[in-house]
Design a protein around this motif. Structure first.
Motif, PDB file in Angstrom:
ATOM      1  N   LEU A 136     -24.488  -4.359 127.754  1.00 41.16           N
ATOM      2  CA  LEU A 136     -24.813  -3.218 126.899  1.00 41.16           C
ATOM      3  C   LEU A 136     -24.722  -3.601 125.429  1.00 41.16           C
ATOM      4  O   LEU A 136     -25.568  -3.198 124.613  1.00 41.16           O
ATOM      5  N   VAL A 137     -23.700  -4.392 125.091  1.00 42.10           N
ATOM      6  CA  VAL A 137     -23.554  -4.855 123.706  1.00 42.10           C
ATOM      7  C   VAL A 137     -24.748  -5.712 123.305  1.00 42.10           C
ATOM      8  O   VAL A 137     -25.306  -5.539 122.210  1.00 42.10           O
ATOM      9  N   ASP A 138     -25.141  -6.629 124.190  1.00 41.24           N
ATOM     10  CA  ASP A 138     -26.302  -7.484 123.900  1.00 41.24           C
ATOM     11  C   ASP A 138     -27.558  -6.653 123.698  1.00 41.24           C
ATOM     12  O   ASP A 138     -28.353  -6.913 122.778  1.00 41.24           O
ATOM     13  N   SER A 139     -27.747  -5.644 124.560  1.00 43.89           N
ATOM     14  CA  SER A 139     -28.918  -4.766 124.426  1.00 43.89           C
ATOM     15  C   SER A 139     -28.875  -3.998 123.113  1.00 43.89           C
ATOM     16  O   SER A 139     -29.909  -3.826 122.438  1.00 43.89           O
ATOM     17  N   THR A 140     -27.676  -3.536 122.749  1.00 44.93           N
ATOM     18  CA  THR A 140     -27.524  -2.792 121.503  1.00 44.93           C
ATOM     19  C   THR A 140     -27.829  -3.671 120.298  1.00 44.93           C
ATOM     20  O   THR A 140     -28.514  -3.251 119.359  1.00 44.93           O
ATOM     21  N   VAL A 141     -27.307  -4.912 120.330  1.00 43.79           N
ATOM     22  CA  VAL A 141     -27.561  -5.848 119.231  1.00 43.79           C
ATOM     23  C   VAL A 141     -29.053  -6.133 119.105  1.00 43.79           C
ATOM     24  O   VAL A 141     -29.615  -6.137 117.996  1.00 43.79           O
ATOM     25  N   ASN A 142     -29.719  -6.347 120.246  1.00 40.47           N
ATOM     26  CA  ASN A 142     -31.163  -6.597 120.227  1.00 40.47           C
ATOM     27  C   ASN A 142     -31.917  -5.397 119.671  1.00 40.47           C
ATOM     28  O   ASN A 142     -32.862  -5.548 118.888  1.00 40.47           O
ATOM     29  N   ALA A 143     -31.487  -4.199 120.086  1.00 36.53           N
ATOM     30  CA  ALA A 143     -32.141  -2.980 119.596  1.00 36.53           C
ATOM     31  C   ALA A 143     -31.946  -2.820 118.092  1.00 36.53           C
ATOM     32  O   ALA A 143     -32.878  -2.447 117.370  1.00 36.53           O
ATOM     33  N   ILE A 144     -30.728  -3.120 117.624  1.00 35.82           N
ATOM     34  CA  ILE A 144     -30.451  -3.025 116.181  1.00 35.82           C
ATOM     35  C   ILE A 144     -31.296  -4.043 115.410  1.00 35.82           C
ATOM     36  O   ILE A 144     -31.875  -3.723 114.355  1.00 35.82           O
ATOM     37  N   ASN A 145     -31.376  -5.269 115.933  1.00 36.91           N
ATOM     38  CA  ASN A 145     -32.178  -6.299 115.273  1.00 36.91           C
ATOM     39  C   ASN A 145     -33.653  -5.926 115.248  1.00 36.91           C
ATOM     40  O   ASN A 145     -34.351  -6.144 114.243  1.00 36.91           O
ATOM     41  N   GLU A 146     -34.139  -5.359 116.372  1.00 36.99           N
ATOM     42  CA  GLU A 146     -35.528  -4.923 116.415  1.00 36.99           C
ATOM     43  C   GLU A 146     -35.771  -3.796 115.422  1.00 36.99           C
ATOM     44  O   GLU A 146     -36.803  -3.763 114.745  1.00 36.99           O
ATOM     45  N   GLU A 147     -34.795  -2.891 115.338  1.00 47.02           N
ATOM     46  CA  GLU A 147     -34.921  -1.785 114.377  1.00 47.02           C
ATOM     47  C   GLU A 147     -34.986  -2.307 112.950  1.00 47.02           C
ATOM     48  O   GLU A 147     -35.791  -1.845 112.137  1.00 47.02           O
TER      49      GLU A 147
END
Length: 384
Positions: A136-147
């Protein structure tokens, strides 16, 4: 990164030690109580004493040895049971401590440290929870980076569009201002009008390309597929640039192998791909004398399309960015070449819609744009 086990604090080690001591004391008291009760029961029943003695004398082992004292045997069994209970109590408390560490890590993440992962491992089902949290943390980090990337991309888009609109608009306002001030010479008036009109056309081209780019990026864009005879299409495309090619001393060569090669594609959009690539070659292929339009059947499933020119080599560092929107190889934001910087981005978007790939290769002899497309797109999933 290698994960280690949970490191207990000094307080937790003391807690674990106290748990062990208390458990041992309770077990000893329980054992003593059980032994006293059993002894009292046996002493009050002589038949039971005789029965136990008979069993001890009857049961023999190798070497003629008899069963050991029942008290000692019973104590051994109780000792084994005590060790099992002690281990179970300590391991249960240790797992509780692990859970506390996981909860502590979750609180740390919840405070805004969204890139923090749980670095330790356990040997229970709690590890599945830890793995899920880390995922979940990895997904969140990826989402933040994409944002952040999207936000940066939007800022760059606004900046680039503003610059490309402001440059011709400034010229239009300037020349219209000269006309408004009352230029007496009719020749100058016509000159200023022509320049203002040309700048207005540049703005119109930018607006059109920008609209087409955003449309192609939309997930709702559909392809109008039909059977497309490649050689005939290449002849028509080349004919549209023949006059401009003659002015620059450039000859068009067309090849299709086989000559009757037919693919399933959106004809209008594929023609736009060729128009963009040929326009790019005419504008930036300085010194070119040939533009080759080549189509090859690679296998039963794929076709390769090439647009080649023998003009100036594209620098290696520019090849990696050449399909980015608004990127110009000359490295400036001016519009002296008349381009919007969106042509190759639009080209790549169209190729992507066809589930194909495009790349650029350049050396001192040739610059090649190579497109690989599926031969029969009907078997592919068309974007919804």
């Amino acid at each position: 990164m290698k994960k280690e086990r949970v490191k207990l604090t000094a307080a937790e080690k003391s807690e674990l030690f106290a748990e062990g001591v208390i458990t041992v004391i309770l077990l000893l008291l329980l054992n003593l109580s059980v032994i006293i009760l059993i002894n009292l029961t046996i002493l009050q029943n002589k038949n039971l004493v005789n029965g136990i003695y008979f069993l001890k004398r009857t049961i023999t082992f190798a070497g003629g040895r008899h069963l050991w004292s029942w008290q000692n045997t019973f104590i051994i069994f109780m000792g084994v049971g005590d060790l099992i209970v002690l281990y179970w109590r300590l391991i249960r408390r240790y797992h509780q401590m692990q859970l506390r560490h996981v909860i502590s890590e979750l609180h740390y993440i919840a405070k805004g440290h969204f890139d923090h992962t749980i670095s330790f491992k356990v040997k229970t089902d709690l590890q599945k929870v830890i793995d899920s949290i880390n995922s979940l943390v990895d997904s969140t980090v990826n989402a933040i980076n994409e944002e952040k990337a999207i936000e940066k991309s939007k800022d760059e888009l606004i900046s680039n569009v503003s610059h490309d609109i402001r440059t011709p608009l400034t010229s239009i306002i300037g020349y219209l201002g000269l006309l408004k001030s009352g230029v007496s010479d009719p020749a100058d008036q016509q000159k200023y009008l022509n320049i203002a009109y040309m700048k207005a056309e540049q703005m119109k081209s930018l607006a059109h390309d920008l609209l087409e780019y955003t449309t192609l990026k939309s997930t709702s864009t559909k392809l109008n597929l039909s059977s497309l005879h490649i050689f005939s299409m290449l002849e028509q495309v080349a004919a549209g640039f023949e006059f401009e090619g003659q002015e620059k001393g450039i000859v068009f060569n067309i090849e299709a192998r086989p000559k009757d090669l037919t693919i399933q594609a959106d004809a209008e959009k594929l023609v736009r791909v060729y128009n963009n690539l040929i326009t790019n070659a005419l504008k930036y292929g300085t010194g070119a004398t040939q533009i080759n339009l080549i189509a090859n059947l690679v296998n039963n499933n794929e076709v390769e399309l090439r647009v080649e020119n023998n003009g100036t080599q594209i620098p290696e560092e520019s090849l990696k960015k050449i399909f980015e929107r608004f990127y110009r190889v000359e490295g400036s934001r001016n519009t002296k070449t008349g381009g919007t910087g969106l042509g190759l981005s639009i080209t790549k978007s169209i190729v992507d819609l066809h589930h194909g790939k495009i790349r650029c290769e350049s050396d001192k002899d040739w610059t090649r744009f190579i497109i690989c497309l599926p031969l029969n797109l009907k078997s592919e999933k068309t974007p919804a």
